[in-house]
Scaffold this motif. Structure first.
Motif, PDB file in Angstrom:
ATOM      1  N   GLU A 283      59.151  67.763  28.092  1.00 45.18           N
ATOM      2  CA  GLU A 283      58.743  68.391  29.349  1.00 45.18           C
ATOM      3  C   GLU A 283      57.241  68.270  29.579  1.00 45.18           C
ATOM      4  OE1 GLU A 283      58.341  72.855  31.316  1.00 45.18           O
ATOM      5  OE2 GLU A 283      59.531  72.579  29.495  1.00 45.18           O
ATOM      6  N   LYS A 284      56.460  68.536  28.542  1.00 47.62           N
ATOM      7  CA  LYS A 284      55.010  68.609  28.689  1.00 47.62           C
ATOM      8  C   LYS A 284      54.303  67.272  28.464  1.00 47.62           C
ATOM      9  CE  LYS A 284      54.306  73.069  29.449  1.00 47.62           C
ATOM     10  NZ  LYS A 284      53.507  73.579  30.590  1.00 47.62           N
ATOM     11  N   HIS A 285      54.756  66.519  27.466  1.00 50.90           N
ATOM     12  CA  HIS A 285      54.054  65.299  27.063  1.00 50.90           C
ATOM     13  C   HIS A 285      55.034  64.158  26.767  1.00 50.90           C
ATOM     14  CE1 HIS A 285      50.541  67.847  26.883  1.00 50.90           C
ATOM     15  NE2 HIS A 285      51.117  68.623  25.983  1.00 50.90           N
ATOM     16  N   PRO A 286      55.748  63.695  27.792  1.00 52.56           N
ATOM     17  CA  PRO A 286      56.733  62.626  27.571  1.00 52.56           C
ATOM     18  C   PRO A 286      56.111  61.340  27.035  1.00 52.56           C
ATOM     19  CG  PRO A 286      56.316  62.950  29.924  1.00 52.56           C
ATOM     20  CD  PRO A 286      55.686  64.103  29.208  1.00 52.56           C
ATOM     21  N   LEU A 287      54.827  61.119  27.290  1.00 50.81           N
ATOM     22  CA  LEU A 287      54.151  59.929  26.762  1.00 50.81           C
ATOM     23  C   LEU A 287      54.219  59.904  25.239  1.00 50.81           C
ATOM     24  CD1 LEU A 287      52.402  57.428  27.517  1.00 50.81           C
ATOM     25  CD2 LEU A 287      50.396  58.895  27.195  1.00 50.81           C
ATOM     26  N   LEU A 288      54.055  61.050  24.608  1.00 53.56           N
ATOM     27  CA  LEU A 288      54.123  61.131  23.144  1.00 53.56           C
ATOM     28  C   LEU A 288      55.529  60.827  22.650  1.00 53.56           C
ATOM     29  CD1 LEU A 288      52.988  61.785  20.377  1.00 53.56           C
ATOM     30  CD2 LEU A 288      53.337  64.224  20.866  1.00 53.56           C
ATOM     31  N   SER A 289      56.526  61.354  23.323  1.00 55.90           N
ATOM     32  CA  SER A 289      57.914  61.074  22.929  1.00 55.90           C
ATOM     33  C   SER A 289      58.225  59.593  23.039  1.00 55.90           C
ATOM     34  CB  SER A 289      58.870  61.882  23.819  1.00 55.90           C
ATOM     35  OG  SER A 289      60.216  61.606  23.485  1.00 55.90           O
ATOM     36  N   GLN A 290      57.790  58.969  24.114  1.00 54.12           N
ATOM     37  CA  GLN A 290      58.029  57.534  24.297  1.00 54.12           C
ATOM     38  C   GLN A 290      57.366  56.711  23.192  1.00 54.12           C
ATOM     39  OE1 GLN A 290      57.002  56.211  28.315  1.00 54.12           O
ATOM     40  NE2 GLN A 290      57.556  58.224  29.099  1.00 54.12           N
ATOM     41  N   ALA A 291      56.133  57.070  22.851  1.00 56.24           N
ATOM     42  CA  ALA A 291      55.412  56.332  21.813  1.00 56.24           C
ATOM     43  C   ALA A 291      56.101  56.475  20.462  1.00 56.24           C
ATOM     44  CB  ALA A 291      53.968  56.825  21.737  1.00 56.24           C
ATOM     45  N   LEU A 292      56.545  57.667  20.142  1.00 52.81           N
ATOM     46  CA  LEU A 292      57.234  57.881  18.861  1.00 52.81           C
ATOM     47  C   LEU A 292      58.527  57.084  18.792  1.00 52.81           C
ATOM     48  CD1 LEU A 292      56.603  61.687  18.416  1.00 52.81           C
ATOM     49  CD2 LEU A 292      56.004  59.927  16.747  1.00 52.81           C
ATOM     50  N   ASN A 293      59.275  57.063  19.871  1.00 53.58           N
ATOM     51  CA  ASN A 293      60.534  56.312  19.878  1.00 53.58           C
ATOM     52  C   ASN A 293      60.320  54.801  19.851  1.00 53.58           C
ATOM     53  OD1 ASN A 293      62.528  58.351  19.810  1.00 53.58           O
ATOM     54  ND2 ASN A 293      62.173  58.819  21.963  1.00 53.58           N
ATOM     55  N   ALA A 294      59.116  54.357  20.218  1.00 51.51           N
ATOM     56  CA  ALA A 294      58.810  52.927  20.167  1.00 51.51           C
ATOM     57  C   ALA A 294      58.422  52.482  18.764  1.00 51.51           C
ATOM     58  CB  ALA A 294      57.674  52.600  21.137  1.00 51.51           C
ATOM     59  N   GLY A 295      58.158  53.444  17.877  1.00 50.56           N
ATOM     60  CA  GLY A 295      57.664  53.115  16.549  1.00 50.56           C
ATOM     61  C   GLY A 295      58.758  53.076  15.496  1.00 50.56           C
ATOM     62  N   ALA A 296      58.710  52.075  14.641  1.00 54.85           N
ATOM     63  CA  ALA A 296      59.566  51.981  13.443  1.00 54.85           C
ATOM     64  C   ALA A 296      61.049  52.042  13.782  1.00 54.85           C
ATOM     65  CB  ALA A 296      59.190  53.078  12.460  1.00 54.85           C
ATOM     66  N   SER A 297      61.851  52.374  12.779  1.00 50.56           N
ATOM     67  CA  SER A 297      63.303  52.464  12.930  1.00 50.56           C
ATOM     68  C   SER A 297      63.709  53.930  12.964  1.00 50.56           C
ATOM     69  CB  SER A 297      63.993  51.772  11.750  1.00 50.56           C
ATOM     70  OG  SER A 297      63.699  52.466  10.541  1.00 50.56           O
TER      71      SER A 297
ATOM     72  N   PHE B  52      49.955  65.128  33.430  1.00 43.02           N
ATOM     73  CA  PHE B  52      50.426  63.757  33.221  1.00 43.02           C
ATOM     74  C   PHE B  52      51.890  63.677  32.809  1.00 43.02           C
ATOM     75  CE2 PHE B  52      45.819  63.532  32.077  1.00 43.02           C
ATOM     76  CZ  PHE B  52      45.417  62.836  33.202  1.00 43.02           C
ATOM     77  N   ASN B  53      52.660  64.721  33.076  1.00 41.53           N
ATOM     78  CA  ASN B  53      54.060  64.723  32.616  1.00 41.53           C
ATOM     79  C   ASN B  53      55.013  64.019  33.585  1.00 41.53           C
ATOM     80  OD1 ASN B  53      53.580  66.851  34.439  1.00 41.53           O
ATOM     81  ND2 ASN B  53      55.367  67.976  33.710  1.00 41.53           N
ATOM     82  N   GLN B  54      54.556  63.679  34.772  1.00 46.63           N
ATOM     83  CA  GLN B  54      55.431  63.019  35.738  1.00 46.63           C
ATOM     84  C   GLN B  54      55.279  61.505  35.710  1.00 46.63           C
ATOM     85  OE1 GLN B  54      57.790  64.542  37.706  1.00 46.63           O
ATOM     86  NE2 GLN B  54      57.264  66.350  36.471  1.00 46.63           N
ATOM     87  N   HIS B  55      54.062  61.042  35.581  1.00 44.80           N
ATOM     88  CA  HIS B  55      53.797  59.602  35.667  1.00 44.80           C
ATOM     89  C   HIS B  55      53.179  59.105  34.358  1.00 44.80           C
ATOM     90  CE1 HIS B  55      54.665  59.601  39.971  1.00 44.80           C
ATOM     91  NE2 HIS B  55      53.929  60.695  40.059  1.00 44.80           N
ATOM     92  N   ALA B  56      54.023  58.851  33.372  1.00 45.84           N
ATOM     93  CA  ALA B  56      53.549  58.414  32.059  1.00 45.84           C
ATOM     94  C   ALA B  56      54.476  57.343  31.504  1.00 45.84           C
ATOM     95  CB  ALA B  56      53.482  59.602  31.103  1.00 45.84           C
ATOM     96  N   HIS B  57      53.866  56.359  30.857  1.00 41.56           N
ATOM     97  CA  HIS B  57      54.684  55.289  30.268  1.00 41.56           C
ATOM     98  C   HIS B  57      53.981  54.677  29.065  1.00 41.56           C
ATOM     99  CE1 HIS B  57      57.815  52.291  30.113  1.00 41.56           C
ATOM    100  NE2 HIS B  57      56.921  51.317  30.116  1.00 41.56           N
TER     101      HIS B  57
END
Length: 327
Positions: A85-99, A221-226
């Protein structure tokens, strides 16, 4: 792998005491990087201090910021409703890393402290100033396709491997650490180091300190982050170039921007001048291309990574375009 002692602790005070009473000791939590380095004899601590029982696994919001404990698992942070909800950019980055397997074991603190994947660092038969100061940098005249285009030195051109850290530097995070003299706060942008004359030093964390948490201030920045990551294969591969992009858009105009790159420097690379160039501009491709050109100023390529100069510019544009299109 050499023989080592093992100790488990249950409080931060006990962890610091065990560290101060031991020569050549390392904290261990998930161990997803440290154990690999020990197996390859790149690192040889005489003692491992298990900190998994420390109460540092929280993810909570209070006083205008989100606090993430250093022992929170990468998967827990990525899947947290609060982070999504607050920081989707962080979630996206974590899911892009490793297995998925690595994310299920790796901790936030460990992710920040992971060491470069430069093959000259990992191969103990090759010269590496980061592994053995004064031995030389094999990558300078060697195969340097994965290496830095910003902030390098004649002693090291390795890059930092963390995706998570790219998002955290873009989000103006702060690192909380504890040592014998008490607690201190380090802006995330100052936590990691450029190689300079001492590439063996990855961070500004002192040898007798423990990371306890990371704080992220509330933002718009929670709406427009990638988070856009370009790599050689779709999973379990480190970035050739990655970009964390976040925009605060009102009426089609950019009020504020956040940009950072991964895979291009010895530390997560914040693009402050490009951010400034976007403020007050329309959220369109022309603005994004102007910002990307500014971002790539000062980049220096080596024999095998010149492609990163154009790739970096294009990835910045695509990350901004995708971020702007989100609602």
């Amino acid at each position: 792998m050499i023989q080592f002692q093992y100790e488990r602790v249950s409080t931060p005070a006990a962890a610091l005491s065990a560290l101060s009473n031991s020569g050549n000791a390392k904290f261990i939590a998930g161990g997803t990087n440290l154990v690999d380095l020990m197996k390859r004899n790149v690192m040889s601590p005489r003692k491992l201090i298990d900190i998994n029982s420390l109460p540092l696994k929280h993810i909570e919001q209070q006083n205008g910021k989100v606090t993430i404990g250093a022992l929170a698992l990468n998967v827990q942070v990525a899947d947290s409703k609060l982070i999504l909800e607050k920081h989707p950019l962080l979630s996206q980055a974590l899911n892009a890393g490793a297995s998925a397997q690595i994310r299920n074991m790796a901790t936030v603190g460990g992710n920040m402290l992971q060491r470069t994947r430069c093959h000259y660092f990992y191969d103990t038969t090759l010269p590496c100033n980061k592994r053995e100061p004064g031995s030389g940098c094999g990558a300078l005249q060697g195969f340097n396709r994965m290496h830095a285009i910003f902030g390098a030195s004649e002693h090291c051109i390795a890059v930092h491997p963390s995706d998570m850290s790219v998002a955290l530097v873009a989000l103006d995070a702060t690192v909380l650490v504890r040592g014998p003299k008490g607690e201190r706060r380090i802006p995330f942008a100052d936590f990691h180091r450029l190689p300079g004359d001492h590439p063996e030093k990855d961070t500004n964390l002192q040898a007798n300190e423990l990371i306890t948490a990371v704080e992220i201030p509330d933002n718009a920045f929670n709406q427009h982050a990638h988070y856009y990551k370009v790599r050689d294969r779709a999973s379990y591969a480190f970035a050739l170039v990655s970009v964390a992009a976040a925009l605060n858009i009102d009426g089609g105009m950019i009020k504020e921007a956040r940009l950072a790159m991964g895979g291009v420097a010895h530390k997560p690379w914040r693009l402050t001048e490009a951010e400034k160039s976007l403020a007050g501009k329309p959220a369109n491709e022309d603005s994004f291309r102007q910002a990307a050109a500014i971002a790539m100023q000062g980049a220096k390529a080596y024999k095998y990574n010149a492609f990163k100069l154009k790739l970096g510019e294009n990835v910045i544009v695509e990350a901004l375009k995708t971020a702007a299109q989100k609602a």
